[in-house]
Scaffold this motif. Structure first.
Motif, short mmCIF file in Angstrom:
data_model
loop_
_atom_site.label_atom_id
_atom_site.label_comp_id
_atom_site.label_asym_id
_atom_site.label_seq_id
_atom_site.Cartn_x
_atom_site.Cartn_y
_atom_site.Cartn_z
N VAL A 1 -27.30 -14.42 -36.32
CA VAL A 1 -27.56 -15.41 -37.42
C VAL A 1 -26.82 -16.87 -37.23
N MET A 2 -27.45 -17.61 -38.28
CA MET A 2 -26.89 -19.11 -38.18
C MET A 2 -26.71 -19.39 -39.78
N SER A 3 -25.57 -20.24 -40.09
CA SER A 3 -25.55 -20.69 -41.15
C SER A 3 -25.01 -22.07 -41.43
N ILE A 4 -25.36 -22.67 -42.45
CA ILE A 4 -24.56 -24.11 -42.53
C ILE A 4 -23.67 -23.92 -43.75
N GLY A 5 -22.23 -24.19 -43.47
CA GLY A 5 -21.44 -24.19 -44.54
C GLY A 5 -21.76 -24.89 -45.68
N GLU B 1 -31.19 -30.06 -30.95
CA GLU B 1 -31.89 -31.14 -31.51
C GLU B 1 -32.48 -30.25 -32.83
N ASN B 2 -32.80 -31.29 -34.24
CA ASN B 2 -33.20 -30.71 -35.25
C ASN B 2 -34.60 -31.04 -35.75
N GLN B 3 -35.32 -31.79 -34.65
CA GLN B 3 -36.81 -31.86 -34.86
C GLN B 3 -37.43 -31.74 -33.56
N GLY C 1 -20.43 -23.76 -38.17
CA GLY C 1 -19.50 -24.50 -38.16
C GLY C 1 -20.28 -25.95 -37.13
N MET C 2 -19.90 -27.26 -38.08
CA MET C 2 -20.35 -28.38 -37.67
C MET C 2 -19.14 -29.34 -37.48
N SER C 3 -19.37 -30.67 -37.36
CA SER C 3 -18.18 -31.66 -37.06
C SER C 3 -17.16 -31.26 -38.02
N ASN C 4 -17.25 -31.22 -39.40
CA ASN C 4 -16.19 -31.30 -40.37
C ASN C 4 -15.88 -29.81 -40.59
N ALA D 1 -24.09 -29.22 -28.33
CA ALA D 1 -23.71 -30.72 -28.56
C ALA D 1 -24.87 -31.09 -29.35
N VAL D 2 -25.16 -31.70 -30.60
CA VAL D 2 -26.01 -31.94 -31.36
C VAL D 2 -26.35 -33.41 -31.22
N GLY D 3 -27.46 -33.80 -30.38
CA GLY D 3 -27.70 -35.30 -30.22
C GLY D 3 -28.35 -36.06 -31.00
N LYS D 4 -28.65 -35.46 -32.31
CA LYS D 4 -29.74 -36.36 -33.40
C LYS D 4 -29.15 -37.57 -33.62
N TYR D 5 -28.08 -37.97 -33.66
CA TYR D 5 -27.45 -39.26 -34.17
C TYR D 5 -27.29 -40.34 -32.65
N SER D 6 -27.71 -39.45 -31.64
CA SER D 6 -27.26 -40.17 -30.36
C SER D 6 -28.48 -40.54 -29.52
N VAL E 1 -20.87 -23.08 -32.02
CA VAL E 1 -20.47 -24.09 -33.26
C VAL E 1 -21.70 -25.26 -32.76
N ARG E 2 -22.02 -25.69 -33.88
CA ARG E 2 -23.22 -26.74 -33.35
C ARG E 2 -22.47 -28.36 -33.87
N ILE E 3 -22.10 -29.10 -32.73
CA ILE E 3 -21.29 -30.37 -33.23
C ILE E 3 -21.84 -31.42 -32.73
N GLY E 4 -22.24 -32.56 -33.56
CA GLY E 4 -22.94 -33.83 -33.32
C GLY E 4 -21.95 -34.81 -33.38
N SER E 5 -21.60 -35.41 -34.90
CA SER E 5 -21.09 -36.75 -34.92
C SER E 5 -19.66 -36.69 -34.20
N GLN E 6 -18.79 -35.61 -34.31
CA GLN E 6 -17.57 -35.60 -33.79
C GLN E 6 -17.69 -35.94 -32.12
N MET F 1 -33.31 -25.43 -30.63
CA MET F 1 -33.83 -26.04 -31.70
C MET F 1 -33.11 -25.67 -33.01
N ILE F 2 -32.38 -26.35 -33.51
CA ILE F 2 -31.45 -26.05 -34.64
C ILE F 2 -31.94 -26.42 -36.17
N GLY F 3 -33.03 -27.09 -36.09
CA GLY F 3 -33.43 -27.67 -37.75
C GLY F 3 -34.76 -26.86 -38.09
C1 PLP Z 1 -26.97 -32.25 -37.85
C2 PLP Z 1 -26.73 -30.75 -37.54
C3 PLP Z 1 -25.57 -30.32 -36.96
C4 PLP Z 1 -24.52 -31.19 -36.36
O1 PLP Z 1 -23.99 -31.89 -37.52
P1 PLP Z 1 -22.41 -32.68 -37.37
O2 PLP Z 1 -22.19 -32.87 -38.78
O3 PLP Z 1 -22.97 -34.13 -36.88
O4 PLP Z 1 -21.67 -32.08 -36.45
C5 PLP Z 1 -25.54 -29.02 -36.80
N1 PLP Z 1 -26.37 -27.98 -37.24
C6 PLP Z 1 -27.49 -28.52 -37.86
C7 PLP Z 1 -28.83 -27.55 -38.38
C8 PLP Z 1 -27.70 -29.91 -37.90
O5 PLP Z 1 -29.17 -30.36 -38.37
#
Ligand code: PLP
Length: 226
Positions: free
Chosen positions: A162-166, A56-58, A200-203, A33-38, A216-221, A78-80
């Motif tokens: 490995v890690m990747s953002i779609g 967290e990304n920072q 994989g993120m919220s969308n 669970a990604v708490g950066k918006y929370s 999966v790393r999910i924040g906003s959802q 640490m995901i950022g």
């Molecule tokens: C913010 C963030 C997420 C989560 O993003 P959401 O779209 O809110 O789920 C996942 N991975 C990384 C690297 C992020 O910075």
């Protein structure tokens, strides 16, 4: 508030479950669970609802939250992107997993500091799978070589996968392709001990899981308030 978070979390867990059994009964997916918006209160509530892994990304935000929520048995990721002037701080924090190791240069700098402090760190190699200028990560072509090089040269970094953002687009086909590219690299790295494919993120997490993601790393959802 708790009821909203409970509903969000249940929905995400249910969706993960649907997607993962499509792959295989044995395909286990971890939720970070990604708490950066929370806020910390919401993280605490999620803990009460059963969630244990948070990202967290920072580095600074990670430090503050780890400290303030120290009494809870949470697992921190640490995901950022890591700025080189934050390397020492991150090492001090001892996250369970640093998911955004995005260059050989950063790996070498991190390894050197880890050696000085006689410490190890688990990490994922970030791959820029859609070759986007706005994103960090190693290129698809170099990923396997760089992974091997880090394993060889950086004895204080334990590479776990490995890690990747779609891909950043509305075109589902393009996003799917970016996940497939990353998963393909992950498959090749299994022989070298890779066991985590973080995509994989919220969308796009359901698609990511169907493409083989097991984290999966999910924040906003999860943290959205309505
Ligand atoms: C913010 C963030 C997420 C989560 O993003 P959401 O779209 O809110 O789920 C996942 N991975 C990384 C690297 C992020 O910075």
């Amino acid at each position: 508030m708790k009821e909203i978070l409970r509903k969000n979390l249940d929905e995400v867990i249910w969706n993960i479950e649907q997607a993962r059994v499509e792959v295989s009964e044995h395909h286990i997916v971890k939720l970070v669970a990604v708490g950066k918006y929370s806020d910390e209160e919401s993280i605490k509530t999620l803990y009460e609802l059963g969630q244990r892994a948070f990202g967290e990304n920072q580095v600074q935000q990670l430090a503050t939250r780890m400290q303030n929520l120290e009494s809870l048995p949470l697992e921190w990721h640490m995901i950022g992107t890591l700025q080189s002037n934050k390397i020492n701080k991150l090492i001090e924090l001892r996250p369970v997993l640093f998911q955004a190791l995005d260059s050989l240069k950063l790996a070498e700098a991190l390894d050197k500091r880890l050696a000085e402090k006689n410490q190890k760190m688990n990490a994922l190699l970030q791959i820029n799978s859609a070759n986007e200028e706005s994103k960090s990560g190693v290129s698809v072509d170099e990923a396997i070589d760089i992974y091997a090089q880090i394993q060889e040269e950086c004895s204080n970094i334990n590479l776990k996968g490995v890690m990747s953002i779609g891909a950043h687009t509305d075109d589902t086909k393009e996003i799917q392709k970016s996940f497939e590219v990353t998963h393909n690299i992950y498959e090749k790295l299994k022989n070298s001990g890779a066991s985590i494919c973080s995509m994989g993120m919220s969308n796009d997490y359901e698609l990511a899981i169907r493409c083989g993601s097991n984290l999966v790393r999910i924040g906003s959802q999860i943290f959205k308030k309505r």
